[in-house]
Design an enzyme around this catalytic site. Structure first.
Site, mmCIF file in Angstrom:
data_model
loop_
_atom_site.group_PDB
_atom_site.id
_atom_site.type_symbol
_atom_site.label_atom_id
_atom_site.label_comp_id
_atom_site.label_asym_id
_atom_site.label_seq_id
_atom_site.Cartn_x
_atom_site.Cartn_y
_atom_site.Cartn_z
ATOM 1 N N PRO A 2 -30.399 -43.766 38.370
ATOM 2 C CA PRO A 2 -31.556 -44.444 38.533
ATOM 3 C C PRO A 2 -33.209 -44.768 38.080
ATOM 4 C CG PRO A 2 -31.137 -42.553 40.533
ATOM 5 C CD PRO A 2 -30.080 -42.342 38.827
ATOM 6 N N GLU A 3 -33.800 -45.568 37.976
ATOM 7 C CA GLU A 3 -34.966 -45.834 37.122
ATOM 8 C C GLU A 3 -35.779 -45.977 38.183
ATOM 9 O OE1 GLU A 3 -34.409 -48.365 33.851
ATOM 10 O OE2 GLU A 3 -32.153 -48.362 33.392
ATOM 11 N N LYS A 59 -39.802 -41.937 37.164
ATOM 12 C CA LYS A 59 -38.540 -41.602 38.065
ATOM 13 C C LYS A 59 -39.230 -40.245 38.826
ATOM 14 C CE LYS A 59 -36.575 -42.688 34.252
ATOM 15 N NZ LYS A 59 -34.854 -42.410 33.279
ATOM 16 N N HIS A 93 -21.686 -35.052 49.204
ATOM 17 C CA HIS A 93 -23.013 -35.044 47.754
ATOM 18 C C HIS A 93 -24.455 -34.952 48.291
ATOM 19 C CE1 HIS A 93 -19.638 -36.435 45.057
ATOM 20 N NE2 HIS A 93 -19.796 -35.041 45.475
ATOM 21 N N ARG A 112 -23.895 -35.225 40.855
ATOM 22 C CA ARG A 112 -23.999 -34.126 39.423
ATOM 23 C C ARG A 112 -25.269 -33.827 39.705
ATOM 24 N NH1 ARG A 112 -23.299 -38.614 33.696
ATOM 25 N NH2 ARG A 112 -22.628 -36.033 33.447
ATOM 26 N N ARG A 152 -46.245 -44.463 17.679
ATOM 27 C CA ARG A 152 -44.915 -44.168 17.349
ATOM 28 C C ARG A 152 -44.432 -44.936 16.913
ATOM 29 N NH1 ARG A 152 -43.802 -39.785 21.818
ATOM 30 N NH2 ARG A 152 -45.225 -39.890 22.923
ATOM 31 N N ARG A 250 -27.708 -43.740 23.561
ATOM 32 C CA ARG A 250 -27.960 -44.364 24.524
ATOM 33 C C ARG A 250 -27.450 -45.291 24.308
ATOM 34 N NH1 ARG A 250 -31.684 -43.186 28.478
ATOM 35 N NH2 ARG A 250 -33.429 -41.424 27.834
#
Length: 263
Positions: A2-3, A59, A93, A112, A152, A250
């Protein structure tokens, strides 16, 4: 995973199912998803209170109860929220069930169990839990976004998916946005020109608006996302072969023609 668009969809699901309704029962079926709170403490804190609103930051979903505590939910890689009738058969779940007035039940479902639920007594406790989150990707203005990139030195893909830099973007969204901007995922965020930063911000906003409307990152034919898992993935823009590699752990997908190194 999920984003931001998925969690925005969960926020809407919460609003339609539980906002304005009194919590009649909290049934914790798996304490493994609770963090810093016991099942009994969660029940005692919520039962009899009214859910007033749900907010999203990155999120994270914040389920508020007016003057009472706030439930913070994170969905990890496989979590979601489901609105059901209390008599409907539960899923294997379904970890926590919130039965609310009006014959509705909000279910936190997660296969999970990589994240879960937290309980914050007040706004300062909420702030502490979200202390390491950067600005929300959908709410940040252009100046704030550009400031994040300038500060950054890491690779731009890594910066976009770093929740302490910018909250809400995940793997699919970052790849999609960089492909649209024509930027290679390994270029340094701090090396981007002002024009590149502005273009990246505009395309992030456009991509997020479309994805939020769809309730997820949609696998459309015109999107990179729609082809990244094809047997022979090809760029929907130029038709060239897509490349796949690992970046900061990733899976990263890009088009070497549309996103040449050094871009």
């Amino acid at each position: 995973m999920p984003e931001l668009p998925d969690v925005e969809g969960f926020r809407r699901e919460f609003a339609s199912c539980a906002t304005g309704r009194v919590v009649q029962r909290v049934d914790v079926r798996d304490t493994g998803v609770l963090h810093g709170v016991s099942a009994r403490q969660l029940r005692d804190a919520l039962e009899g209170r009214r859910f007033t609103e749900a907010e999203r930051h990155g999120k994270w979903l914040l389920a508020r109860t007016g003057d009472g505590p706030t439930v913070l939910l994170h969905f990890g890689m496989t979590g979601l929220l489901v609105c059901a009738h209390p008599d409907e058969v539960t899923d294997a779940h379904d970890r926590v069930l919130f039965t609310v007035a009006g014959g509705r039940q909000l279910r936190y479902r997660d296969q999970r169990k990589l994240q879960g639920l937290w309980l914050a007594d007040d706004d300062s406790a909420v702030a502490r839990l979200l202390d390491r989150q950067g600005p929300d990707a959908l709410a940040v203005d252009r100046a704030g976004f550009e400031a994040v990139l300038r500060a950054r030195r890491g690779r731009v893909k890594t910066v976009l998916t770093d929740q302490s830099a910018l909250a809400g973007l995940g793997n699919l969204l970052a790849d999609e946005i960089l492909w649209r901007a024509g930027l290679h995922p390994t270029c340094r965020a701090s090396d981007l020109s002002e024009r590149e930063r502005r273009r990246l911000y505009a395309l992030m906003r456009r991509t997020l608006r479309s994805a939020v409307t769809a309730g997820r990152v949609p696998p459309r034919d015109s999107w990179l996302t729609g082809h990244r898992d094809d047997p022979v993935p090809a760029c929907p823009r130029c038709g060239g072969p897509l490349r796949r590699s690992r970046l900061a752990g990733r899976t990263t997908v890009w088009c070497p023609r549309c996103q040449p190194e050094g871009s």
